[in-house]
Design a protein around this motif. Sequence first.
Motif, PDB file in Angstrom:
ATOM      1  N   ILE B 177     -13.704 -39.532 -16.219  1.00  0.00           N
ATOM      2  CA  ILE B 177     -13.607 -39.734 -17.290  1.00  0.00           C
ATOM      3  C   ILE B 177     -13.564 -41.624 -16.886  1.00  0.00           C
ATOM      4  O   ILE B 177     -14.667 -42.521 -17.376  1.00  0.00           O
ATOM      5  N   TYR B 181     -16.277 -44.275 -17.499  1.00  0.00           N
ATOM      6  CA  TYR B 181     -16.163 -45.328 -18.765  1.00  0.00           C
ATOM      7  C   TYR B 181     -15.079 -46.191 -18.428  1.00  0.00           C
ATOM      8  O   TYR B 181     -15.064 -46.904 -19.455  1.00  0.00           O
ATOM      9  N   LEU B 189     -13.375 -44.909 -25.768  1.00  0.00           N
ATOM     10  CA  LEU B 189     -13.951 -43.361 -25.541  1.00  0.00           C
ATOM     11  C   LEU B 189     -14.932 -43.083 -26.787  1.00  0.00           C
ATOM     12  O   LEU B 189     -16.181 -43.420 -25.674  1.00  0.00           O
ATOM     13  N   VAL B 193     -19.091 -43.226 -24.993  1.00  0.00           N
ATOM     14  CA  VAL B 193     -19.122 -41.784 -24.728  1.00  0.00           C
ATOM     15  C   VAL B 193     -21.140 -41.583 -24.938  1.00  0.00           C
ATOM     16  O   VAL B 193     -20.905 -42.107 -26.734  1.00  0.00           O
ATOM     17  N   ALA B 199     -20.316 -37.162 -18.955  1.00  0.00           N
ATOM     18  CA  ALA B 199     -19.324 -36.915 -19.919  1.00  0.00           C
ATOM     19  C   ALA B 199     -19.036 -35.709 -20.481  1.00  0.00           C
ATOM     20  O   ALA B 199     -18.275 -34.514 -20.335  1.00  0.00           O
ATOM     21  N   ALA B 202     -17.019 -34.401 -17.172  1.00  0.00           N
ATOM     22  CA  ALA B 202     -15.635 -34.689 -18.082  1.00  0.00           C
ATOM     23  C   ALA B 202     -15.335 -33.337 -19.682  1.00  0.00           C
ATOM     24  O   ALA B 202     -13.926 -32.681 -18.739  1.00  0.00           O
ATOM     25  N   PHE B 258     -15.856 -35.972 -28.563  1.00  0.00           N
ATOM     26  CA  PHE B 258     -17.222 -36.085 -27.840  1.00  0.00           C
ATOM     27  C   PHE B 258     -17.938 -35.237 -28.921  1.00  0.00           C
ATOM     28  O   PHE B 258     -18.835 -34.792 -28.061  1.00  0.00           O
TER      29      PHE B 258
END
Lengths: 95, 478, 323
Positions: B177, B181, B189, B193, B199, B202, B258
């Motif tokens: 990550i 990012y 994040l 994202v 992504a 991760a 996420f």
Amino acid sequence: MLTAHWLYGISGCLLLALGLRTALLHDMLLQRLIGINVMGAGVFLVLITVAYRGPGIAPDPVLHALVLTGIVVAVSATALALALARRLTAEQDDG
Amino acid sequence: MAETLIWLIAMPMAGAVATLLLPRQSTPIACVTAVAASLVAGTLLYAVSEQGSLSYEIGGWSAGLGIALRADGLSALLLMMTALVMLASSVYAGTYFTKAAARARFWPLWLLLWTSLNALLLSGDLFNLYVTLELLGLSAVALASFGGKFAAVQAALRYLLLGLLGSMMFLAGVSLIYAGYGTLDLATLTLAVEPEPVAWTALALMSAGLLLKTALFPLHFWLPPAHASASAPVSAVLSALVVKVAFYLLVRLWMDVFADLVTPAAAGLLGVMGAAAILWGSWQALRTERLKLLAAWSTVAQLGYLFLFFPVLLALPPGPARDTAFGGLVILALTHGLAKAGLFLAIGIIQQRSGHDRINELNGTAQRLPATTFAIALAGVALIGLPPSGAFLGKWQLLAGSFASGQWLWILVTIAGSLLAAAYIFRVLGHAFGNQSYPRHSVTIAREEWPALILTTLAVAGLGLAGAPVWNLLESGA
Amino acid sequence: MTAMLVLDILLVLSLLSLATAALATNDARRSVILFMAFGLVLALAWGRLLAPDVALAEAAIGAGLSGALLLTAVRDQAHRALRSSRKPVHERGRANLRVTLEWTVTLLCIALAGLLAWALAQAFDRAPKDTLAQAVSANLAISGVSNPVTAVLLNFRAYDTLLELAVLLTAALGIFALGPARPGHRAAGPVFDGLARWLVPALILTAGYLLWVGAHAPGGAFQAGATLAAAAVVLRLAGRRSVGLPTGHTLHVAMVAGVSMFLAVGLGLLVLGRPFLGYPPAWAGGLILLIETAAMLAIAATLVLAFFGGRPTPAPGVAEKTS
């Protein structure tokens, strides 16, 4: 992407996988513990590689600090695991 | 008000230091710390219900450069559950460890575990979460091996190795990550994202590590021996809280940070593993000879229900329907936490009084320990999911959501799991209520028996009859 | 450039082959020694990747102390733990199952390495944003130190370091709870004793230097603490029982020094109306040095304890005071 990024990044991934395989499959505690430490070294190598920006350019200090923290945490966990193992063998020998 | 966030971490940590420096006064110090930390957790819950989410930037550095603590409705509720379980278990632990020297060694680790639970629930930074996971893992292992019995040390060592493996997978995800990012702050994040390989990979790595820590089937094998061989107050918090906060982190990552990445297939996979956990865990709980193992296997099964919510939530349209179902998930997790902690404390009393926890030899327990047997019955009501327990509300939402989205399999699994739970609970109660001929002496020691009774009553009556505020709080703190 | 490339390839190849060798052998002692060599090469790699702070810590803690811990575990036969759990392979079906399992895990690990490398390559290709490193250098002037790594560890992300000290304390308490330490080593011969006589003061001086220099150059509390611990380990190997390490209550004070000082500073500032651990820029340098000194003591005490593997026992003839 620098050549160093390729070389060290891929090595980090390989070390992680190598350590994971041993940690899952080996039947001796010590090797499993070393496996976990090698896994950690792989992750740290990835982090330090990400921090690297090329020769003569200051690397990212945040990632260096994270790895320093990670090294101390890893040695704490190793020490606790070995103390537990020592306790187990001491009892096995007694009983 | 935002200072309550840092006090929730600093207070148990300062308590740990104080108990270590003043070993003779460690028990009163620990009790004062437990009460004070619970009051702070209550204050935070109130503050979040009044003002919505709170955040605190440590050191005054803006999140990103520094580390931010955050609390919303979900974390405030779990912090409150942590406080209640820890407070009740602390009172019980004060009587459980009869030797002053053992207590003096126990309290610092206990309060460090509390620190790590609060720190994890409040952390808004991915690397900081890794450190809290390690603090949680190490303090849990140290407590699980506390007392040094062979079986406990052996289970603790396995627990430690698997926990470390999980942490390393998590850290690998975190480093990916940061590489992709350039931030570790969860709020930043969430905005940055995107559904892309960095992504996905991760999230997969972090989830794999956390699934190992929440002991989702088939990664559950380390849990029953570790939870069943620890001392009673420790088993209570391991089963009620330690696996639960790892689950919280999964929810935080999948439903919040996420959320855009999660596909029905991925959520379905978690659902299938959850279904397998329910059936296998309940079946093992039914077959086992020992009460503590039964409680531990029941934890494996109960965690399965929480994972069934993933495919159900994803199938529901965002909005009121999904929020209602999400409230069901939270209330099920809270109920299980309180009930399971109470169950382990009650089992601890039985084990100390009769010298064993073999289910077939429990006859006469109801005569000798009526309050404790009642606590086990209440915990059973919550584990089966009967009304008026909070678990009934939770499972109702699960069934309603599955029905609405046409996922029949989860309905069948939930019903089968509940029947199996009823079977293993009634098996215990059947033996406990069996009469024993020799003279009864039903001595009740309040400090020993009350904590279990209060926790299980809260799980059944508190959360079941007064469940509505949970939904309101999740709304206001969103 | 080509010389650098050759060095890189050499480093990477020796890392991978040392790790493979350390994990492949069934001889525990050999495995540990190969792992220590791996740690030293890793320290070189950190140096090559411009991470001297990490290189120092790796050499002292990662390779040095971890290695010492693992070696003593081998001596105590602790590596045999957990081994008895696996039943010997008799039936062919079971052996086949084992082979299948090994291949599955191996393939999964290879897939994992590939996936991770692929994702990492994607991350590098996005031209990583350097915002955090820039924020660090922008705020370095008011952080109280000029070494950016120390600034991150003890100011910007000091909370991580506080929790890290708590992890260290937890490990020490967990080891404590398992019982007393194993008996000490036999007294060493005159040669080693003479060596210890000058090695120990040198190590203590180095620790002090590392602590001081950490403010503006590679070094800091963790490297210093590890060096201090190394001094105690040398003394221990020379046969001194208590190595000047306090027992009982004073030991507790040393162990919690780091966490206590951190908390005292953090909460003190909170009471004064500043954020938790929000040092006023004018005091930052002093406060950081204060915390680092306490942290160094705590780290040294904990690492030595870990090496002993339990509560230190008082020297014979010295009755343990009531604790």
